[in-house]
Design a protein around this motif. Sequence first.
Motif, PDB file in Angstrom:
ATOM      1  N   ILE A 100       0.917  -1.210  -0.040  1.00  0.00           N
ATOM      2  CA  ILE A 100      -0.151  -0.088  -0.105  1.00  0.00           C
ATOM      3  C   ILE A 100       0.804   1.127   0.003  1.00  0.00           C
ATOM      4  O   ILE A 100       0.647   2.359  -0.652  1.00  0.00           O
ATOM      5  CB  ILE A 100      -0.844  -0.137   1.105  1.00  0.00           C
ATOM      6  CG1 ILE A 100      -2.009  -1.165   1.043  1.00  0.00           C
ATOM      7  CG2 ILE A 100      -1.513   1.410   1.336  1.00  0.00           C
ATOM      8  CD1 ILE A 100      -2.937  -1.415   2.159  1.00  0.00           C
ATOM      9  N   ALA A 101       1.924   1.164   0.613  1.00  0.00           N
ATOM     10  CA  ALA A 101       2.688   2.277   0.696  1.00  0.00           C
ATOM     11  C   ALA A 101       3.379   2.546  -0.750  1.00  0.00           C
ATOM     12  O   ALA A 101       3.738   3.826  -1.042  1.00  0.00           O
ATOM     13  CB  ALA A 101       3.855   2.156   1.758  1.00  0.00           C
ATOM     14  N   MET A 102       3.848   1.858  -1.231  1.00  0.00           N
ATOM     15  CA  MET A 102       4.308   1.729  -2.667  1.00  0.00           C
ATOM     16  C   MET A 102       3.311   2.355  -3.704  1.00  0.00           C
ATOM     17  O   MET A 102       3.750   3.214  -4.579  1.00  0.00           O
ATOM     18  CB  MET A 102       4.909   0.444  -3.269  1.00  0.00           C
ATOM     19  CG  MET A 102       6.118   0.004  -2.461  1.00  0.00           C
ATOM     20  SD  MET A 102       7.494   1.050  -2.597  1.00  0.00           S
ATOM     21  CE  MET A 102       7.794   1.320  -4.291  1.00  0.00           C
ATOM     22  N   ALA A 103       2.272   1.547  -3.445  1.00  0.00           N
ATOM     23  CA  ALA A 103       1.023   2.248  -4.525  1.00  0.00           C
ATOM     24  C   ALA A 103       0.719   3.419  -4.213  1.00  0.00           C
ATOM     25  O   ALA A 103       0.436   4.506  -5.306  1.00  0.00           O
ATOM     26  CB  ALA A 103      -0.147   1.161  -4.156  1.00  0.00           C
ATOM     27  N   ALA A 104       0.691   4.056  -2.826  1.00  0.00           N
ATOM     28  CA  ALA A 104       0.426   5.520  -2.693  1.00  0.00           C
ATOM     29  C   ALA A 104       1.536   6.553  -3.192  1.00  0.00           C
ATOM     30  O   ALA A 104       1.095   7.367  -3.814  1.00  0.00           O
ATOM     31  CB  ALA A 104       0.436   5.560  -1.227  1.00  0.00           C
ATOM     32  N   VAL A 105       2.693   5.651  -2.832  1.00  0.00           N
ATOM     33  CA  VAL A 105       4.066   6.862  -3.485  1.00  0.00           C
ATOM     34  C   VAL A 105       3.860   6.443  -5.236  1.00  0.00           C
ATOM     35  O   VAL A 105       4.134   7.607  -5.875  1.00  0.00           O
ATOM     36  CB  VAL A 105       5.283   6.328  -3.004  1.00  0.00           C
ATOM     37  CG1 VAL A 105       6.413   6.840  -3.922  1.00  0.00           C
ATOM     38  CG2 VAL A 105       5.498   6.431  -1.535  1.00  0.00           C
ATOM     39  N   ILE A 106       3.475   5.648  -5.948  1.00  0.00           N
ATOM     40  CA  ILE A 106       3.648   5.662  -7.140  1.00  0.00           C
ATOM     41  C   ILE A 106       2.631   6.534  -7.863  1.00  0.00           C
ATOM     42  O   ILE A 106       2.774   7.122  -8.881  1.00  0.00           O
ATOM     43  CB  ILE A 106       3.476   4.098  -7.695  1.00  0.00           C
ATOM     44  CG1 ILE A 106       4.804   3.235  -7.413  1.00  0.00           C
ATOM     45  CG2 ILE A 106       2.969   4.130  -9.160  1.00  0.00           C
ATOM     46  CD1 ILE A 106       4.669   2.017  -7.642  1.00  0.00           C
ATOM     47  N   ILE A 107       1.151   6.482  -7.145  1.00  0.00           N
ATOM     48  CA  ILE A 107       0.230   7.272  -7.376  1.00  0.00           C
ATOM     49  C   ILE A 107       0.391   8.554  -7.199  1.00  0.00           C
ATOM     50  O   ILE A 107       0.373   9.708  -8.177  1.00  0.00           O
ATOM     51  CB  ILE A 107      -1.014   6.882  -6.539  1.00  0.00           C
ATOM     52  CG1 ILE A 107      -1.404   5.492  -6.997  1.00  0.00           C
ATOM     53  CG2 ILE A 107      -2.095   8.084  -6.853  1.00  0.00           C
ATOM     54  CD1 ILE A 107      -2.740   4.976  -6.095  1.00  0.00           C
ATOM     55  N   LEU A 108       1.169   8.986  -6.317  1.00  0.00           N
ATOM     56  CA  LEU A 108       1.781  10.588  -6.095  1.00  0.00           C
ATOM     57  C   LEU A 108       2.346  10.944  -7.137  1.00  0.00           C
ATOM     58  O   LEU A 108       2.301  11.902  -7.890  1.00  0.00           O
ATOM     59  CB  LEU A 108       2.494  10.581  -4.610  1.00  0.00           C
ATOM     60  CG  LEU A 108       2.987  11.922  -4.409  1.00  0.00           C
ATOM     61  CD1 LEU A 108       1.998  12.984  -4.233  1.00  0.00           C
ATOM     62  CD2 LEU A 108       3.770  11.744  -3.217  1.00  0.00           C
ATOM     63  N   PHE A 109       3.611  10.250  -7.460  1.00  0.00           N
ATOM     64  CA  PHE A 109       4.535  10.610  -8.542  1.00  0.00           C
ATOM     65  C   PHE A 109       3.842  10.575  -9.971  1.00  0.00           C
ATOM     66  O   PHE A 109       4.031  11.327 -10.665  1.00  0.00           O
ATOM     67  CB  PHE A 109       5.657   9.835  -8.801  1.00  0.00           C
ATOM     68  CG  PHE A 109       6.636  10.172  -7.396  1.00  0.00           C
ATOM     69  CD1 PHE A 109       7.385  11.270  -7.398  1.00  0.00           C
ATOM     70  CD2 PHE A 109       7.032   9.373  -6.333  1.00  0.00           C
ATOM     71  CE1 PHE A 109       8.192  11.767  -6.305  1.00  0.00           C
ATOM     72  CE2 PHE A 109       7.862   9.624  -5.377  1.00  0.00           C
ATOM     73  CZ  PHE A 109       8.566  10.716  -5.529  1.00  0.00           C
ATOM     74  N   ALA A 110       2.870   9.857 -10.167  1.00  0.00           N
ATOM     75  CA  ALA A 110       2.135   9.650 -11.320  1.00  0.00           C
ATOM     76  C   ALA A 110       1.170  10.936 -11.553  1.00  0.00           C
ATOM     77  O   ALA A 110       1.166  11.412 -12.656  1.00  0.00           O
ATOM     78  CB  ALA A 110       1.294   8.392 -11.644  1.00  0.00           C
ATOM     79  N   GLY A 111       0.621  11.255 -10.379  1.00  0.00           N
ATOM     80  CA  GLY A 111      -0.172  12.528 -10.402  1.00  0.00           C
ATOM     81  C   GLY A 111       0.549  13.752 -10.496  1.00  0.00           C
ATOM     82  O   GLY A 111       0.134  14.745 -11.450  1.00  0.00           O
ATOM     83  N   LEU A 112       1.765  13.663 -10.107  1.00  0.00           N
ATOM     84  CA  LEU A 112       2.508  15.008 -10.299  1.00  0.00           C
ATOM     85  C   LEU A 112       3.040  15.055 -11.531  1.00  0.00           C
ATOM     86  O   LEU A 112       3.127  16.112 -12.143  1.00  0.00           O
ATOM     87  CB  LEU A 112       3.613  14.963  -9.190  1.00  0.00           C
ATOM     88  CG  LEU A 112       3.348  15.111  -7.639  1.00  0.00           C
ATOM     89  CD1 LEU A 112       4.642  14.959  -6.777  1.00  0.00           C
ATOM     90  CD2 LEU A 112       2.814  16.554  -7.394  1.00  0.00           C
ATOM     91  N   PHE A 113       3.542  13.946 -12.321  1.00  0.00           N
ATOM     92  CA  PHE A 113       4.136  13.961 -13.463  1.00  0.00           C
ATOM     93  C   PHE A 113       3.113  14.492 -14.608  1.00  0.00           C
ATOM     94  O   PHE A 113       3.525  14.989 -15.247  1.00  0.00           O
ATOM     95  CB  PHE A 113       4.731  12.569 -13.702  1.00  0.00           C
ATOM     96  CG  PHE A 113       5.226  12.351 -15.150  1.00  0.00           C
ATOM     97  CD1 PHE A 113       6.439  12.943 -15.455  1.00  0.00           C
ATOM     98  CD2 PHE A 113       4.542  11.943 -16.201  1.00  0.00           C
ATOM     99  CE1 PHE A 113       7.037  12.686 -16.889  1.00  0.00           C
ATOM    100  CE2 PHE A 113       4.862  11.709 -17.415  1.00  0.00           C
ATOM    101  CZ  PHE A 113       6.195  12.340 -17.778  1.00  0.00           C
TER     102      PHE A 113
END
Length: 105
Positions: free
Chosen positions: A74-87
């Motif tokens: 879940i932590a990795m998914a949250a960080v991946i979603i964060l970076f995808a949204g920022l990108f």
Amino acid sequence: MLLYSLILLPVAILFAVLSRSIYNGKIELIHSYHYTEVTDRENYCKEFGKSLAVIAAGIFISGVVGLLGDSDTIAMAAVIILFAGLFAGFFCIYKVQKKYNSGIF
């Protein structure tokens, strides 16, 4: 992950408020250097506001995913979603700047 979510959710709200304000025409919230060459300020504000909304959505969704638990997955998914949204949001801002200002700077 609770602390992560408690930090990200207010940040997402802040970006959403800024996005809405710029979308409604408050161009002065953007640094003047970035809009001095813009001729169609109304559409520029609308598209820039939408781009910030993409960033706000990415931050918000990442914060919500962080509330789902404390596992590493879940932590990795949250960080991946964060970076995808920022990108995605920064890419949208790049396209808006390229379209209305003939470049980033």
